[in-house]
Design a protein around this motif. Structure first.
Motif, PDB file in Angstrom:
ATOM      1  N   GLN A 192       4.868 -11.977  -6.246  1.00  0.00           N
ATOM      2  CA  GLN A 192       3.664 -11.538  -5.552  1.00  0.00           C
ATOM      3  C   GLN A 192       4.001 -11.121  -4.117  1.00  0.00           C
ATOM      4  OE1 GLN A 192       0.063 -13.855  -5.902  1.00  0.00           O
ATOM      5  NE2 GLN A 192       0.921 -15.060  -7.594  1.00  0.00           N
ATOM      6  N   PRO A 193       3.456 -10.019  -3.650  1.00  0.00           N
ATOM      7  CA  PRO A 193       3.701  -9.609  -2.256  1.00  0.00           C
ATOM      8  C   PRO A 193       3.015 -10.567  -1.290  1.00  0.00           C
ATOM      9  CG  PRO A 193       2.044  -8.205  -3.276  1.00  0.00           C
ATOM     10  CD  PRO A 193       2.598  -9.066  -4.368  1.00  0.00           C
ATOM     11  N   GLU A 194       3.551 -10.661  -0.082  1.00  0.00           N
ATOM     12  CA  GLU A 194       2.968 -11.538   0.919  1.00  0.00           C
ATOM     13  C   GLU A 194       1.661 -10.961   1.452  1.00  0.00           C
ATOM     14  OE1 GLU A 194       5.568 -12.559   4.051  1.00  0.00           O
ATOM     15  OE2 GLU A 194       7.158 -13.330   2.760  1.00  0.00           O
ATOM     16  N   CYS A 195       0.740 -11.848   1.716  1.00  0.00           N
ATOM     17  CA  CYS A 195      -0.544 -11.424   2.285  1.00  0.00           C
ATOM     18  C   CYS A 195      -0.302 -10.932   3.720  1.00  0.00           C
ATOM     19  CB  CYS A 195      -1.533 -12.586   2.285  1.00  0.00           C
ATOM     20  SG  CYS A 195      -3.158 -12.181   2.962  1.00  0.00           S
ATOM     21  N   PRO A 196      -0.901  -9.835   4.120  1.00  0.00           N
ATOM     22  CA  PRO A 196      -0.683  -9.326   5.487  1.00  0.00           C
ATOM     23  C   PRO A 196      -1.238 -10.284   6.537  1.00  0.00           C
ATOM     24  CG  PRO A 196      -2.493  -8.153   4.420  1.00  0.00           C
ATOM     25  CD  PRO A 196      -1.846  -8.990   3.362  1.00  0.00           C
ATOM     26  N   ASP A 197      -0.671 -10.223   7.726  1.00  0.00           N
ATOM     27  CA  ASP A 197      -1.150 -11.036   8.846  1.00  0.00           C
ATOM     28  C   ASP A 197      -2.445 -10.413   9.375  1.00  0.00           C
ATOM     29  OD1 ASP A 197      -1.526 -12.678  10.989  1.00  0.00           O
ATOM     30  OD2 ASP A 197       0.106 -11.845  12.187  1.00  0.00           O
ATOM     31  N   LEU A 198      -3.531 -11.113   9.176  1.00  0.00           N
ATOM     32  CA  LEU A 198      -4.839 -10.578   9.555  1.00  0.00           C
ATOM     33  C   LEU A 198      -5.295 -11.035  10.941  1.00  0.00           C
ATOM     34  CD1 LEU A 198      -6.714 -11.021   6.148  1.00  0.00           C
ATOM     35  CD2 LEU A 198      -5.535  -8.982   7.017  1.00  0.00           C
ATOM     36  N   LYS A 199      -4.459 -11.821  11.615  1.00  0.00           N
ATOM     37  CA  LYS A 199      -4.850 -12.316  12.942  1.00  0.00           C
ATOM     38  C   LYS A 199      -5.037 -11.177  13.948  1.00  0.00           C
ATOM     39  CE  LYS A 199      -2.764 -16.913  12.605  1.00  0.00           C
ATOM     40  NZ  LYS A 199      -1.756 -17.848  13.188  1.00  0.00           N
ATOM     41  N   LYS A 200      -4.234 -10.114  13.786  1.00  0.00           N
ATOM     42  CA  LYS A 200      -4.342  -9.004  14.735  1.00  0.00           C
ATOM     43  C   LYS A 200      -5.623  -8.210  14.558  1.00  0.00           C
ATOM     44  CE  LYS A 200      -1.310  -6.239  11.739  1.00  0.00           C
ATOM     45  NZ  LYS A 200      -0.036  -5.491  11.684  1.00  0.00           N
ATOM     46  N   TYR A 201      -6.364  -8.488  13.474  1.00  0.00           N
ATOM     47  CA  TYR A 201      -7.647  -7.823  13.253  1.00  0.00           C
ATOM     48  C   TYR A 201      -8.830  -8.725  13.606  1.00  0.00           C
ATOM     49  CZ  TYR A 201      -4.407  -5.043  10.441  1.00  0.00           C
ATOM     50  OH  TYR A 201      -3.335  -4.300  10.018  1.00  0.00           O
ATOM     51  N   ALA A 238      -9.609  -3.556   6.594  1.00  0.00           N
ATOM     52  CA  ALA A 238      -9.960  -3.145   5.227  1.00  0.00           C
ATOM     53  C   ALA A 238      -8.797  -2.395   4.582  1.00  0.00           C
ATOM     54  CB  ALA A 238     -11.214  -2.273   5.248  1.00  0.00           C
ATOM     55  N   ARG A 239      -8.155  -1.504   5.325  1.00  0.00           N
ATOM     56  CA  ARG A 239      -7.021  -0.754   4.773  1.00  0.00           C
ATOM     57  C   ARG A 239      -5.856  -1.678   4.440  1.00  0.00           C
ATOM     58  NH1 ARG A 239      -8.563   3.238   8.661  1.00  0.00           N
ATOM     59  NH2 ARG A 239      -7.022   2.472  10.152  1.00  0.00           N
ATOM     60  N   ALA A 240      -5.598  -2.662   5.318  1.00  0.00           N
ATOM     61  CA  ALA A 240      -4.501  -3.603   5.075  1.00  0.00           C
ATOM     62  C   ALA A 240      -4.762  -4.435   3.819  1.00  0.00           C
ATOM     63  CB  ALA A 240      -4.317  -4.510   6.284  1.00  0.00           C
ATOM     64  N   LEU A 241      -5.995  -4.892   3.632  1.00  0.00           N
ATOM     65  CA  LEU A 241      -6.336  -5.684   2.450  1.00  0.00           C
ATOM     66  C   LEU A 241      -6.262  -4.839   1.188  1.00  0.00           C
ATOM     67  CD1 LEU A 241      -9.308  -7.793   3.862  1.00  0.00           C
ATOM     68  CD2 LEU A 241      -7.124  -8.692   3.045  1.00  0.00           C
ATOM     69  N   ASN A 242      -6.774  -3.630   1.252  1.00  0.00           N
ATOM     70  CA  ASN A 242      -6.739  -2.757   0.071  1.00  0.00           C
ATOM     71  C   ASN A 242      -5.308  -2.420  -0.330  1.00  0.00           C
ATOM     72  OD1 ASN A 242      -9.521  -2.735  -0.038  1.00  0.00           O
ATOM     73  ND2 ASN A 242      -9.743  -0.777   1.037  1.00  0.00           N
ATOM     74  N   LYS A 243      -4.450  -2.203   0.654  1.00  0.00           N
ATOM     75  CA  LYS A 243      -3.036  -1.936   0.362  1.00  0.00           C
ATOM     76  C   LYS A 243      -2.393  -3.161  -0.277  1.00  0.00           C
ATOM     77  CE  LYS A 243       1.300  -0.559   2.560  1.00  0.00           C
ATOM     78  NZ  LYS A 243       1.973  -0.225   3.848  1.00  0.00           N
ATOM     79  N   TYR A 244      -2.765  -4.357   0.205  1.00  0.00           N
ATOM     80  CA  TYR A 244      -2.242  -5.612  -0.353  1.00  0.00           C
ATOM     81  C   TYR A 244      -2.677  -5.774  -1.806  1.00  0.00           C
ATOM     82  CZ  TYR A 244      -2.113 -10.704  -1.133  1.00  0.00           C
ATOM     83  OH  TYR A 244      -1.918 -11.962  -1.659  1.00  0.00           O
ATOM     84  N   TYR A 245      -3.947  -5.486  -2.096  1.00  0.00           N
ATOM     85  CA  TYR A 245      -4.437  -5.598  -3.475  1.00  0.00           C
ATOM     86  C   TYR A 245      -3.719  -4.601  -4.393  1.00  0.00           C
ATOM     87  CZ  TYR A 245      -8.324  -8.264  -1.440  1.00  0.00           C
ATOM     88  OH  TYR A 245      -9.088  -9.202  -0.777  1.00  0.00           O
ATOM     89  N   GLU A 246      -3.457  -3.403  -3.870  1.00  0.00           N
ATOM     90  CA  GLU A 246      -2.760  -2.396  -4.680  1.00  0.00           C
ATOM     91  C   GLU A 246      -1.326  -2.824  -4.975  1.00  0.00           C
ATOM     92  OE1 GLU A 246      -3.124   1.135  -2.393  1.00  0.00           O
ATOM     93  OE2 GLU A 246      -5.282   1.375  -2.789  1.00  0.00           O
ATOM     94  N   GLU A 247      -0.672  -3.417  -3.983  1.00  0.00           N
ATOM     95  CA  GLU A 247       0.703  -3.896  -4.193  1.00  0.00           C
ATOM     96  C   GLU A 247       0.734  -5.038  -5.196  1.00  0.00           C
ATOM     97  OE1 GLU A 247       1.986  -4.894  -0.287  1.00  0.00           O
ATOM     98  OE2 GLU A 247       2.490  -2.817   0.284  1.00  0.00           O
ATOM     99  N   ARG A 248      -0.271  -5.904  -5.172  1.00  0.00           N
ATOM    100  CA  ARG A 248      -0.354  -6.993  -6.146  1.00  0.00           C
ATOM    101  C   ARG A 248      -0.510  -6.445  -7.569  1.00  0.00           C
ATOM    102  NH1 ARG A 248      -1.767 -12.013  -5.828  1.00  0.00           N
ATOM    103  NH2 ARG A 248      -3.460 -11.686  -7.326  1.00  0.00           N
ATOM    104  N   GLU A 249      -1.346  -5.423  -7.693  1.00  0.00           N
ATOM    105  CA  GLU A 249      -1.583  -4.863  -9.022  1.00  0.00           C
ATOM    106  C   GLU A 249      -0.338  -4.178  -9.575  1.00  0.00           C
ATOM    107  OE1 GLU A 249      -5.059  -2.429  -8.844  1.00  0.00           O
ATOM    108  OE2 GLU A 249      -6.422  -4.119  -8.466  1.00  0.00           O
ATOM    109  N   LYS A 250       0.489  -3.595  -8.681  1.00  0.00           N
ATOM    110  CA  LYS A 250       1.725  -2.970  -9.132  1.00  0.00           C
ATOM    111  C   LYS A 250       2.700  -3.996  -9.702  1.00  0.00           C
ATOM    112  CE  LYS A 250       1.596   0.974  -5.950  1.00  0.00           C
ATOM    113  NZ  LYS A 250       2.238   1.615  -4.779  1.00  0.00           N
ATOM    114  N   THR A 251       2.610  -5.244  -9.198  1.00  0.00           N
ATOM    115  CA  THR A 251       3.493  -6.300  -9.701  1.00  0.00           C
ATOM    116  C   THR A 251       2.868  -7.076 -10.858  1.00  0.00           C
ATOM    117  OG1 THR A 251       2.647  -7.864  -8.049  1.00  0.00           O
ATOM    118  CG2 THR A 251       4.593  -6.568  -7.449  1.00  0.00           C
TER     119      THR A 251
END
Length: 529
Positions: free
Chosen positions: A41-50, A251-264
């Motif tokens: 599973q890919p790592e969840c992005p750091d959301l603190k900067k948002y 929102a873009r960071a989370l959506n990219k994370y979900y897409e990377e999860r689905e690829k795996t």
């Protein structure tokens, strides 16, 4: 609130609206049955900067405020730095003093017009890119001013200097609004306003020393070095503050994370089906941001940004009279570039460096005015009268703003050579305190009254303020020589005294006036619901 685009099967993607305080669902650890060998599973992005800028630590807010106020002082410094070199350059280029003053007029035109075009870009791309780009243009224009060999070249460079420095004044108010709630905004806004006036007074003070001891070109080169240092500081430490932009990036960071999860091979997140969270379901989701969908095209945003301020200026009495009040006070500030030099050089026989030292009174007045405005907020909080309506912002201004016309009368009638030079100098500081209180009152009242239309209302007064400020230096010498020093100052003091009625009228009748306002009444009804 959700918006479904396809519910034909269990694997369709559901689109949800993301807010800063939206709780994020936990990603599912169950791989899709069709995936035999799911990857890691890919790592969840750091959301603190948002994180919402309102929730930033106090130290972080203070650092941002200090940086923003510093560049505001640099922008204020740009306005009057050309004054001490007037005698040398008018002789060198064979022009009159009035023609030479066009450099501040064109600077003000660039300063007034640029924010109406730049504001929409900050809504889309955020404030940080605009600050960095403006910093680079600011340095380049200053180098151009110092390196020019003609008056025409100076005028062109000054226009770009006005465009670049406008960001460090008009958008700093937006930065402060981004990170502080209305009840906590008075102190940083006071520091912001004080920085603008402090930089304006510091400019002739420092420039006169450089002009006398080095060269007029180093007035601009030294400013360019300081601006370059702060541009680097902005690049390294200045963070994005616009909430809607941070939310879109989140929102873009989370959506990219979900897409990377689905690829795996890992699909969906765990969503609660009821308020208690007892029933859950795995869903495939993507995040949307309402402000992105509601935003007009860039061309439309620019047209609205240009049209609405003037529409409000002509249809909203509050905006019109506050713009007139602020514009006149700012014109007085810029008029002092010529009046102080004229009076102290003729009546007190000051040289360039000594005349420049008189402008220290503006710096001292800015500091005292800032301290007074911060103290009045502390007193209001202590005695339970802190901001409840827009009119409560005016109590301080109703009294302190009278110092501007008082200072003008004082300055004019003590300008005689028989009067010690310190007496009119103190008058300059007195008027500066009044100007600061007016600037703060106008900004705060318009922001509290017009809310989401506040940027347009503030843009209207900013345009008027800088345009009139650019005109007054052209007529300063003519007016003071024809009417006499006491007469000219008394005329201006009389106009200033008449305009001090504006906050008093709003203090007593502001509620009724706002009720008749198309913009303010609509916003009031929306807030009630």
């Amino acid at each position: 609130m959700s918006l479904e685009t396809d519910s034909s099967d269990a694997q369709s993607i559901e689109y949800l609206y993301l807010e800063m305080d939206t709780p994020l669902p936990i990603p599912s650890d169950i791989a899709a049955p069709s995936i035999l060998n799911p990857g890691p599973q890919p790592e969840c992005p750091d959301l603190k900067k948002y994180t919402s800028p309102f929730a930033w630590a106090k130290s972080r807010k203070s650092m941002m405020t200090a940086t923003a106020c510093s560049v505001t002082a640099l922008a204020g410094y740009a306005a009057g730095e050309m004054g001490p070199a007037a005698a040398e350059l008018t002789e060198k280029w064979g022009i009159s003093n009035v023609v030479y003053q066009l450099n501040i007029t064109l600077f003000c035109i660039g300063f007034a017009a640029a924010p109406m075009v730049l504001a929409p870009f900050s809504e889309i791309n955020g404030r940080r890119p605009i600050f960095i780009a403006s910093g680079i243009l600011f340095v380049a224009s200053l180098v151009g001013c110092g390196g020019t060999g003609s008056f025409a070249g100076l005028l062109v460079a000054r226009v770009f200097e006005g465009i670049a420095s406008s960001t460090f004044s008009t958008m700093v108010g937006g930065v402060i609004s981004d990170i502080y709630h209305a009840d906590d905004r008075n102190t940083p806004m006071s520091l912001f306003a004080g920085s603008a006036l402090f930089g304006t007074g510091l400019s002739p003070l420092i420039s006169s020393i450089i002009q006398t001891r080095i060269s007029w070109r180093w007035i601009y080169y030294s400013h360019a070095i300081a601006a370059g240092i702060f541009t680097v500081i902005i690049y390294l430490f200045f963070e994005e503050t616009r909430g809607s932009v941070l939310l879109s990036r989140k929102a873009r960071a989370l959506n990219k994370y979900y897409e990377e999860r689905e690829k795996t091979g890992y699909f969906g997140v765990i969503m609660s089906m009821d308020e208690k969270g007892e029933s859950r379901i795995i869903k495939r989701i993507r995040w949307r941001v309402k402000s992105d969908e509601e935003r007009d095209s860039l061309a439309m945003m620019i047209s609205i940004s240009v049209y609405r301020p003037f529409h409000m200026l002509l249809t909203e009495p509050v905006v019109f009279f506050f713009s007139l009040w602020a514009a006149f006070s700012w014109a007085i500030l810029y008029l002092q570039f010529g009046s102080i030099t004229l009076i102290f050089s003729t009546n007190h026989h000051f040289d360039t460096e000594e005349t420049g030292a008189v402008f220290a009174a503006i710096c001292v007045g800015a500091i005292l005015g800032t301290v007074l405005s911060i103290c009045q907020d502390i007193l209001a909080f202590r005695f339970g009268t802190r901001v409840r309506t827009p009119e409560t912002r005016l109590h301080f201004a109703c009294v302190i703003s009278t110092l501007m016309p008082a200072g003008l009368f004082w300055f004019g009638w003590t300008s005689y050579s028989s009067t010690p030079w310190i007496v009119p100098t103190l008058a300059v500081g007195c008027a500066t305190i009044g100007i600061l209180s007016i600037y703060l009152a106008v900004f705060n009242y318009l922001a509290d009254t017009y809310h989401r239309y506040a940027s347009s209302a503030i843009a209207a007064q900013s345009f008027c303020r800088n345009m009139l400020g650019g005109v007054f230096p052209l007529v300063t010498q003519i007016m003071f020589k024809n009417l006499g020093y006491p007469g000219a100052s008394s005329l201006l003091g009389g106009i200033g005294a008449a305009l001090t009625l504006v906050p008093w009228v709003l203090l007593f009748f502001g509620t009724r006036i706002r009720a008749k306002s198309k913009f303010a009444s609509q916003l009031s009804k929306q807030l009630e619901h």
